[in-house]
Write an enzyme that holds these catalytic residues in place. Structure first.
Site, short mmCIF file in Angstrom:
data_model
loop_
_atom_site.label_atom_id
_atom_site.label_comp_id
_atom_site.label_asym_id
_atom_site.label_seq_id
_atom_site.Cartn_x
_atom_site.Cartn_y
_atom_site.Cartn_z
N LYS A 267 0.84 -1.20 0.00
CA LYS A 267 0.00 0.00 0.00
C LYS A 267 0.87 1.25 0.00
O LYS A 267 1.70 1.45 0.90
CB LYS A 267 -0.92 0.00 1.22
CG LYS A 267 -1.74 1.27 1.38
CD LYS A 267 -2.50 1.26 2.71
CE LYS A 267 -3.14 2.62 2.99
NZ LYS A 267 -3.80 2.67 4.32
N ASP A 272 -2.27 10.56 3.73
CA ASP A 272 -3.68 10.21 3.87
C ASP A 272 -4.39 11.22 4.77
O ASP A 272 -4.28 11.15 5.99
CB ASP A 272 -3.82 8.80 4.45
CG ASP A 272 -5.28 8.39 4.59
OD1 ASP A 272 -6.14 9.00 3.92
OD2 ASP A 272 -5.55 7.46 5.37
N LYS A 279 -9.74 13.24 8.44
CA LYS A 279 -9.21 12.82 9.74
C LYS A 279 -9.12 14.02 10.69
O LYS A 279 -9.04 15.17 10.24
CB LYS A 279 -7.80 12.22 9.58
CG LYS A 279 -7.75 10.90 8.85
CD LYS A 279 -6.30 10.46 8.71
CE LYS A 279 -6.20 9.12 7.98
NZ LYS A 279 -6.71 8.00 8.79
N ASP A 290 1.61 6.24 5.84
CA ASP A 290 0.62 5.35 5.25
C ASP A 290 1.13 4.67 3.98
O ASP A 290 0.41 3.90 3.35
CB ASP A 290 -0.67 6.12 4.95
CG ASP A 290 -1.91 5.25 5.11
OD1 ASP A 290 -1.82 4.20 5.76
OD2 ASP A 290 -2.96 5.62 4.57
N ASP A 349 -11.98 7.38 4.04
CA ASP A 349 -10.78 7.11 4.82
C ASP A 349 -10.47 5.62 4.88
O ASP A 349 -9.46 5.22 5.45
CB ASP A 349 -10.92 7.68 6.24
CG ASP A 349 -9.59 7.75 6.98
OD1 ASP A 349 -8.54 7.80 6.30
OD2 ASP A 349 -9.60 7.75 8.22
N GLU A 351 -9.41 3.92 2.39
CA GLU A 351 -8.93 4.01 1.01
C GLU A 351 -7.90 2.96 0.65
O GLU A 351 -7.75 2.62 -0.52
CB GLU A 351 -8.36 5.42 0.76
CG GLU A 351 -6.92 5.65 1.15
CD GLU A 351 -6.63 5.46 2.64
OE1 GLU A 351 -5.51 5.05 2.98
OE2 GLU A 351 -7.53 5.71 3.47
N ARG A 353 -7.76 -0.24 1.11
CA ARG A 353 -8.32 -1.45 0.50
C ARG A 353 -8.78 -1.19 -0.94
O ARG A 353 -8.81 -2.10 -1.75
CB ARG A 353 -9.48 -1.97 1.37
CG ARG A 353 -10.65 -1.05 1.46
CD ARG A 353 -11.51 -1.31 2.70
NE ARG A 353 -10.84 -0.86 3.91
CZ ARG A 353 -11.34 -1.00 5.14
NH1 ARG A 353 -12.51 -1.59 5.31
NH2 ARG A 353 -10.70 -0.57 6.19
#
Length: 498
Positions: A267, A272, A279, A290, A349, A351, A353
């Site tokens: 990933k 993010d 967030k 991230d 959020d 995201e 996956r």
């Protein structure tokens, strides 16, 4: 740091420092006894006076020890001899490296590598020593205008083996440990870089540099390529970002051309914000981490290429930022993934996956033997396992066992979590094939269940490293995990370790 392996007696070492261990209750190890004999009881007298008891976490630096050729002798507490295990070995070695860093010694000879560890051979001890030494010496000060540490760094480390017939195994293990440490350092560097520098394009540049250095195959797909492939889940995440998304693919061919590759998918959300599902501001700076899944698979690729393992390995990195703007994906939007399955995006959020599912579908074209994805995927995994173990999910139990064993070998541990069908029910959507979240409960599991819907055609495992990829607080920074776990698994697959 330069490493070497040798066999010898501690009192004969011409070194800035000789490092030996002391067990609790003033129990000298063999190398400490030899030093004590050479010094006519000098070390024993100091210990009997109470300066050193051998408790774990303690150390004592001695200067000008009689009968020796070294400048210093460092005594390191090992704890209780009957309870000495892997974590005690690692802790003692780490303490020694950090203590030496405060002295200005530029070289050291370690006799800790001689100390027996239950169920671990000399190769394990040397491999771990090399990894720990590099990890404990790691610094990320690229953006500091002044160097706070005026001391000279430790530059040369000699690891001692007890018997000469162990030298070959030790040399091989040292090379493996150095390669793993090198891969971990790359992973940490990428994770620690600020997001204004380490964006998707930068990750693509670093991948190309790896490809040039090790003669790897390299493909960088841009937005237009992904649109043609139908990667609408990945592109949905990228819609609000000014930085263009990239799909990075590296191929290492160490085995026969017909051998199926092992694929690592990382990933790569380089920052993010949460997108429209924004967030909270507190600690949002840590969302630069991230992309630690991407950093980990690139670091693992570097370690594998450095060791020239006889396997075929492919790394896939979907890389993007997740930003809010007028074009950003909204909660309630429905997209069609590359697999043809439709997804109702209930929370922008969630995201990771979304970018992974298209990358996992893309992996099918390489006819993989095994696919492992690595992602800082869910806060729920941190709640479940803390910062000790990564969450491990797999659609094949034997694959999970192999990864768990690799984690135990390296101290980079994971915990096997369930993927039961009952959890799949939580992903139901009235408007699409699935939602991208499954509600409050079992969040790490439902995230893995989501990914499992895109991995039906191969053996697959998922590592949720949200709790293990970085540390917060005063020691904030990327950890380099799970490079040791992944690399050891690949060493096992290549038949290079027992």
């Amino acid at each position: 740091m330069e490493f070497s392996i040798k066999s010898g007696s501690p009192e004969k070492q011409r070194s800035s420092c000789v490092v030996v261990g002391i067990f609790e209750h003033r129990r000298l190890t063999l190398s400490a006894e030899l030093l004590d004999n050479a010094s006519n009881g000098f070390i024993g007298d100091i210990i009997r006076r109470g300066d050193m008891n051998g408790k774990a976490g303690t150390s004592l630096m001695l200067h000008n020890v009689p009968g020796t050729l070294c400048d210093r002798v460092l005594l390191v507490g090992l704890g209780k001899e009957k309870e000495f295990r892997e974590k005690d070995f690692s802790a003692a070695f780490r303490l020694a490296i950090k203590t030496l860093a405060e002295t200005g010694a530029q070289d050291a000879t370690f006799f800790l590598s001689e100390i027996a560890v239950r169920k671990r051979d000399i190769a394990w001890r040397i491999r771990q020593a090399a990894i720990i030494a590099q990890d404990a010496s790691y610094r990320f000060d690229h953006f500091k205008s002044k160097n706070d540490d005026a001391r000279r760094p430790l530059r040369k480390l000699t690891l001692i083996v007890e018997r000469r017939n162990e030298l070959t195994a030790a040399e091989n293990a040292l090379q493996q440990g150095q390669a793993i440490a090198e891969g971990s350092a790359l992973t940490r560097d990428l994770g620690n870089l600020p997001p204004n520098i380490c964006h998707p394009g930068y990750l693509a540049e670093q991948a190309q540099e790896l490809a040039d250095e090790f003669k790897l195959g390299c493909e960088i797909l841009d937005r237009a390529d992904m649109e043609k492939l139908g990667m609408n889940a990945l592109l949905a995440v990228a819609r609000g970002a000014q930085q263009a998304p990239k799909l990075i693919v590296l191929h290492y061919k160490g085995a026969k051309a017909g051998d199926k590759p092992i694929i690592l998918v990382g990933k790569g959300v380089t920052f993010d914000t949460g997108g429209i599902s924004l967030k909270p501001a507190a600690e949002m700076d840590e969302m630069k981490y991230d992309m630690c899944g991407a950093a980990a698979v690139l670091g693992t690729m570097k370690a594998v290429a450095r060791m020239a393992l006889p396997i075929n390995l492919t790394v896939i990195v979907p890389a993007t930022e997740n930003m809010p703007d007028g074009n950003a994906t909204r909660p309630g939007d429905i997209v069609t993934s590359m697999s043809g399955q439709t997804i109702e995006i209930l929370n922008t959020d969630a995201e990771g996956r979304l970018i992974l599912c298209d990358a996992l579908t893309y992996a099918e074209r390489f006819m993989p033997d095994t696919v492992i994805d690595v992602a800082t995927l869910t806060g729920a995994c941190v709640v479940a396992l803390g910062h000790v173990a990564s969450g491990l999910f797999a659609n094949k139990d034997s694959l999970a066992r192999d990864l768990l064993e690799a984690g135990e070998e390296t101290g980079d541990r994971a915990w096997h979590m369930p993927l039961w069908d009952e959890y799949q029910e939580l992903l139901k959507s009235p408007f699409a094939d699935m939602g991208n979240i499954g509600g409050r409960w079992g969040g790490a599991i439902t995230a893995a269940c989501f990914l499992s819907r895109f991995t039906k055609k191969y053996d697959w495992a998922h590592l949720d490293i949200a709790g293990t990829a970085w540390k917060s607080g005063a020691d904030k920074g990327a950890t380099g995990r799970p490079v040791p776990l992944l690399t050891h698994y690949l060493l096992q697959r290549a038949g290079q370790v027992n």
